[in-house]
Design a protein around this motif. Structure first.
Motif, PDB file in Angstrom:
ATOM      1  N   VAL A  77     -11.337  -7.024  -5.695  1.00 60.53           N
ATOM      2  CA  VAL A  77     -11.064  -6.152  -4.632  1.00 60.53           C
ATOM      3  C   VAL A  77     -10.768  -4.771  -5.199  1.00 60.53           C
ATOM      4  N   ALA A  78     -11.428  -3.815  -4.733  1.00 64.87           N
ATOM      5  CA  ALA A  78     -11.248  -2.729  -5.399  1.00 64.87           C
ATOM      6  C   ALA A  78     -10.167  -1.696  -5.502  1.00 64.87           C
ATOM      7  N   VAL A  79      -9.154  -2.084  -4.587  1.00 69.44           N
ATOM      8  CA  VAL A  79      -7.949  -1.083  -4.289  1.00 69.44           C
ATOM      9  C   VAL A  79      -6.716  -1.853  -4.844  1.00 69.44           C
ATOM     10  N   PRO A  80      -5.705  -1.000  -5.511  1.00 72.40           N
ATOM     11  CA  PRO A  80      -4.703  -1.640  -5.914  1.00 72.40           C
ATOM     12  C   PRO A  80      -3.738  -2.191  -4.831  1.00 72.40           C
ATOM     13  N   LEU A  81      -2.531  -2.843  -5.212  1.00 72.23           N
ATOM     14  CA  LEU A  81      -1.685  -3.602  -4.193  1.00 72.23           C
ATOM     15  C   LEU A  81      -0.772  -3.067  -3.364  1.00 72.23           C
ATOM     16  N   LEU A  82      -0.327  -2.045  -4.039  1.00 70.48           N
ATOM     17  CA  LEU A  82       0.872  -1.407  -3.466  1.00 70.48           C
ATOM     18  C   LEU A  82       1.009  -1.089  -1.957  1.00 70.48           C
ATOM     19  N   PHE A  83      -0.114  -0.358  -1.364  1.00 69.44           N
ATOM     20  CA  PHE A  83       0.025   0.203  -0.007  1.00 69.44           C
ATOM     21  C   PHE A  83       0.047  -1.201   0.893  1.00 69.44           C
ATOM     22  N   ASP A  84      -0.843  -2.108   0.552  1.00 68.28           N
ATOM     23  CA  ASP A  84      -0.934  -3.555   1.261  1.00 68.28           C
ATOM     24  C   ASP A  84       0.135  -4.215   0.929  1.00 68.28           C
ATOM     25  N   ALA A 109      -0.990   0.097  11.940  1.00 67.25           N
ATOM     26  CA  ALA A 109      -1.260   1.217  12.642  1.00 67.25           C
ATOM     27  C   ALA A 109      -0.350   2.401  12.406  1.00 67.25           C
ATOM     28  N   LEU A 110       0.931   1.871  12.428  1.00 68.22           N
ATOM     29  CA  LEU A 110       1.876   3.063  12.371  1.00 68.22           C
ATOM     30  C   LEU A 110       2.136   3.393  11.084  1.00 68.22           C
ATOM     31  N   ALA A 111       1.820   2.687   9.935  1.00 65.49           N
ATOM     32  CA  ALA A 111       2.270   3.038   8.463  1.00 65.49           C
ATOM     33  C   ALA A 111       1.579   4.420   8.236  1.00 65.49           C
ATOM     34  N   PRO A 112       0.400   4.707   8.481  1.00 66.32           N
ATOM     35  CA  PRO A 112      -0.028   6.262   7.949  1.00 66.32           C
ATOM     36  C   PRO A 112       0.684   7.270   8.746  1.00 66.32           C
ATOM     37  N   PRO A 113       0.976   7.237   9.973  1.00 69.21           N
ATOM     38  CA  PRO A 113       1.840   8.471  10.563  1.00 69.21           C
ATOM     39  C   PRO A 113       3.412   8.523   9.993  1.00 69.21           C
ATOM     40  N   VAL A 114       3.785   7.307   9.849  1.00 66.93           N
ATOM     41  CA  VAL A 114       5.175   7.484   9.233  1.00 66.93           C
ATOM     42  C   VAL A 114       5.199   7.790   7.599  1.00 66.93           C
ATOM     43  N   LEU A 115       4.193   7.344   6.892  1.00 67.85           N
ATOM     44  CA  LEU A 115       4.259   7.871   5.651  1.00 67.85           C
ATOM     45  C   LEU A 115       3.709   9.299   5.472  1.00 67.85           C
ATOM     46  N   GLY A 116       3.021   9.695   6.372  1.00 68.72           N
ATOM     47  CA  GLY A 116       2.533  11.198   6.423  1.00 68.72           C
ATOM     48  C   GLY A 116       3.648  12.162   6.878  1.00 68.72           C
ATOM     49  N   PHE A 158      -5.070   5.004  10.965  1.00 70.63           N
ATOM     50  CA  PHE A 158      -5.983   5.414   9.712  1.00 70.63           C
ATOM     51  C   PHE A 158      -5.329   4.538   8.466  1.00 70.63           C
ATOM     52  N   THR A 159      -5.323   3.027   8.532  1.00 68.94           N
ATOM     53  CA  THR A 159      -4.582   2.584   7.667  1.00 68.94           C
ATOM     54  C   THR A 159      -5.238   2.284   6.488  1.00 68.94           C
ATOM     55  N   ASP A 160      -5.241   3.173   5.494  1.00 68.22           N
ATOM     56  CA  ASP A 160      -5.564   3.432   4.322  1.00 68.22           C
ATOM     57  C   ASP A 160      -4.430   3.978   3.134  1.00 68.22           C
ATOM     58  N   HIS A 161      -4.914   3.847   1.976  1.00 67.29           N
ATOM     59  CA  HIS A 161      -3.867   4.139   0.893  1.00 67.29           C
ATOM     60  C   HIS A 161      -3.785   5.655   0.431  1.00 67.29           C
TER      61      HIS A 161
END
Length: 778
Positions: A77-84, A109-116, A158-161
């Motif tokens: 898997v190409a991406v590290p684990l922390l965000f997931d 779905a809500l994680a990106p706007p909260v972190l943003g 936009f559920t991405d790291h």
């Protein structure tokens, strides 16, 4: 008391800014993301992150490090684990240890706007610590509504790291600034350790985290060089302002990578090398600084020594680790994308983001802040060089490098947004400070001017004039806030989710095609290296759509957005011979082919476009083999203008035959053109084909007979409409249309490949009738 009230007022404003940032990122897309069919994520990578998060919630805290749904054998898997891990942990907490699929989807779905929205907090604190509260609030407010990559990548769904990268970057810079401003060695050490924790989290969230390590090390080097050049007075001159912060921070990061990071991760070796090299570089700089001062070396000696040590270190590293050197150089090639790189929009340089160079792209993406911040950076950069103050110099170096990274590859704009907010916030704060300053405008230059000024003066002595204040506020609103909000609105309402018909087709595939693995619920299994099953078959589709196929259809695509398999898919879909195409399917044990509507060149509104050109580049072929731009004379003006015409080979490709013609035959009727042309040399030395004559024929046979009579030299059979072939198209014999997306023009057409080992056709009951599948989503 007054100061305490002001502090409470600033805190209230900051809370409102964070809430506003969250609402900007959610309100306009709420109904587009939360649909009756499920959560409609806003990016291809988001679908794969959710696939990993779903698997994680069944195997917590073990997130998949390899994935058999990406291919055989199961690649890393190409991406590290922390965000997931963060999203999965929140879902498990809210679901009391057993979250429902809907809970996991909503949290994702809500994680990106909260972190943003939360990113506004460290940006405020950086501005407040570096300048003042006003600058911090302005920077946070500008970030909340700023257009650009950070807004796009922190939208609902936009559920991405990437948004986590931005937040952790700002936290790392904030922690470093607090360490630099610490008054005691103990406080500095603790804060340097916290800087290392934030940097470690960043490295655990993105495999390319060497970028921030590079930023910190470049600042350290520049700080050492400037300190050596300024040679401050005795007492402060012996104080090392870099090593006490960076050495503990990098040591913590190195320890974290060695103990927690997945060693099979893509770029793991580059991460380790960057941190270890940074430690060594800062240690050598610290020791060299002390040694040169002991021997009384002149100014500039440290810079000269740095050049010698750096060149020697690079040469030695190339000899000792040639493989790793190649990997690092190859990774840096991202800033010089080739023909295939340019097919990925986020990889293009900022000024070439639209495909051709335009100096207006920065304004269209970031608004006026891009240029205002550039001026502020020049001003603050001069101050940082003169004063060599570490916190200011750190932010200046960080900003310069982010400008460079974004100009080289526009995807780094979500980092640059942080710098633009801080620099523009400082510029706006400086404007307001000047407008509210007691000095007001410049003193009069003559006695007559002074008398006229006294007559016009209406304010109390020593107070600023209200029109300067009003003008400053108006300028802030009109020049900065309004354009930013106007540019941000369409970004905040742009629904990038899947069309309903496409999602229904992926659900159909999941329910009506065989499971590719024998184990039950293998989608949720824990995968261990060397113990994964191999898929019994794969699905051929263009790489853009691989993650949706994995997440919703739960099938194994030949190609996916890591670009693995892109060359294979490109060769298949651009093949003009069915025999050549099925050999590719046999090699990949492919049973089904998905043809997407977005790929062939088709009329779409006022334009004719598609993704077919990217397939051509990835397959290693030339676009001119399929279509060309000719020059034709306008009958009214007599001027030569461009005209795109399609060669027969375009219509004979598997992509066009599958999607446009449904695998069936096509007989041209009044769609065959014969052009007579000559080479036309342009002023820049390039050569185009100029059309001298064009004729339209009712049949292809008539066109062939005409060319046989007139001669083949300088004449071609071409098509004008990408849907209407100028040559007969034979039906495909090894493909069966089994499904079309419901709705008008189908989003996809699905075919079963009737051949290959262990590829016996399924019964009609299992597959369903293709035409009856319309309008029957799950």
């Amino acid at each position: 008391m007054r100061e305490r009230l002001a502090a409470h007022g600033h805190l209230g404003l900051l809370v409102l800014i964070v809430v506003a940032a969250f609402l900007v990122r959610t309100l306009l897309l709420w109904h587009g993301v939360f649909t009756g069919e499920g959560v409609n994520y806003q990016d291809s990578d988001a679908w794969y992150h959710m696939r990993l998060i779903e698997n994680l919630t069944h195997n917590f805290p073990h997130r998949a490090t390899i994935d058999p749904y990406l291919g055989t054998p199961a690649p890393p898997v190409a991406v590290p684990l922390l965000f997931d891990l963060f999203v999965g942990a929140v879902a498990l907490i809210l679901g009391l240890g057993a979250p429902s699929p809907r809970t996991v989807e909503v949290v994702g779905a809500l994680a990106p706007p909260v972190l943003g929205a939360l990113t506004a907090l460290p940006v405020y604190l950086i501005g407040q610590r570096l300048f003042d509260r006003r600058t911090g609030l302005l920077a946070a407010g500008l970030l909340a509504i700023a257009p650009g990559q950070l807004l796009a990548r922190s939208m609902l769904g936009f559920t991405d790291h990437h948004v986590a990268e931005a937040l952790l970057t700002s936290l790392t810079i904030l922690a470093a600034i607090t360490a630099l401003q610490a008054e005691t060695p103990r406080a500095r050490l603790i804060r340097a350790g916290l800087t290392g924790v934030a940097l470690s989290a960043y490295l655990m969230a993105w495999s390319g985290g060497a970028l921030l390590v590079f930023v910190l090390c470049v600042w350290g080097v520049v700080q050492y060089v400037l300190d050596d050049w300024h040679r401050e007075p005795e007492g402060s001159s012996q104080t090392d302002r870099v090593a006490p912060v960076l050495l503990p921070a990098l040591a913590v990061a190195l320890l974290t990578l060695m103990t927690l990071q997945d060693r099979s991760l893509w770029r793991f070796a580059i991460q380790m090398t960057s941190v270890a090299a940074g430690l060594g570089l800062i240690a050598v700089m610290a020791g060299g600084r002390r040694l040169l001062r002991l021997v009384g070396a002149p100014r500039g000696a440290l810079a000269a020594a740095l050049v010698v040590v750096s060149v020697t270190g690079v040469l030695v590293f190339r000899v000792v680790a040639p493989g790793l050197t190649y990997s690092i150089v190859n990774d840096l090639q991202r800033f010089r994308p080739g023909s295939t790189g340019f097919t990925v929009s986020e990889i293009r340089p900022l000024l070439f983001m639209t495909g051709t160079m335009s100096v207006w792209v920065p304004f269209a993406v970031f608004g006026p802040s891009f240029f205002i911040a550039l001026g502020a950076l020049g001003w603050l950069g001069g101050r940082a060089v003169r004063t060599a103050k570490p916190p200011l110099l750190l932010v200046v170096v960080w900003s310069v490098l982010m400008y460079g990274a974004t100009l080289g590859q526009n995807r780094f704009g979500y980092y640059l947004n942080l710098n633009l907010a801080l620099l523009t916030g400082w510029a706006c704060g400086a404007l307001l400070t000047w407008a509210w300053s007691p000095s007001g405008p410049r003193a009069a230059l003559s006695r007559a001017d002074a008398r006229r000024a006294r007559v016009r003066r209406t304010d109390e002595p020593g107070r600023p004039r209200w029109w300067w204040q009003g003008s400053a506020v108006a300028a802030l609103i009109v020049v900065v806030l309004v354009p930013s909000a106007l540019l941000a609105r369409p970004m905040a309402s742009n629904n990038l989710g899947l069309p309903g018909g496409y999602r229904a087709s992926l659900d159909w595939l999941r329910e009506n095609t065989p499971e590719p693995f024998t184990a039950k619920d293998y989608y949720f299994a824990r995968y261990r290296p060397g113990e994964t099953q191999a898929a019994s078959y794969t699905m051929m589709a263009w790489w853009d759509y691989g993650y949706e196929i994995i997440r919703l259809a739960r099938r194994v695509p030949v190609a996916n957005p890591t670009q693995a398999g892109a060359e294979v898919a490109g060769r298949f879909f651009t093949a003009t011979d069915e025999g050549e195409a099925v050999k590719i399917l046999d090699e990949r044990r492919t049973r089904y082919v998905i043809a997407h509507a977005e790929v062939p060149i088709l009329p779409r509104g006022d334009v004719v476009q598609g993704k077919f050109e990217t397939m051509v580049w990835w397959s290693g072929k030339e676009v001119s083999h399929y279509w060309e731009t000719f020059l034709t004379k306008d009958p009214k003006s007599g001027q030569l203008g461009p005209l795109v015409l399609f060669h027969p080979e375009y219509y004979q490709t598997l992509m066009v035959r599958l999607y446009v013609y449904g695998g069936g035959p096509y007989v041209p009727k009044d769609t065959t053109y014969v052009i007579t042309y000559r080479d036309h040399k342009n002023a820049d030395g390039s050569v185009n084909k100029e059309i001298l004559e064009s004729r339209r024929f009712k049949t292809h046979e008539g066109a062939v007979a005409f060319i046989d009579r007139q001669g083949h030299t300088g004449r071609l059979i071409v098509g004008l409409n990408p849907k209407e072939s100028p040559v007969p198209i034979e039906p495909l014999t090894r493909f069966k249309l089994i499904h079309e997306s419901p709705g008008g023009a189908p989003a996809v057409r699905v075919f079963q490949y009737l051949g290959g080992p262990d590829m016996a056709p399924q019964t009609p009951q299992a597959l369903g009738a293709p035409r009856q599948s319309r309008g029957a989503p799950r």
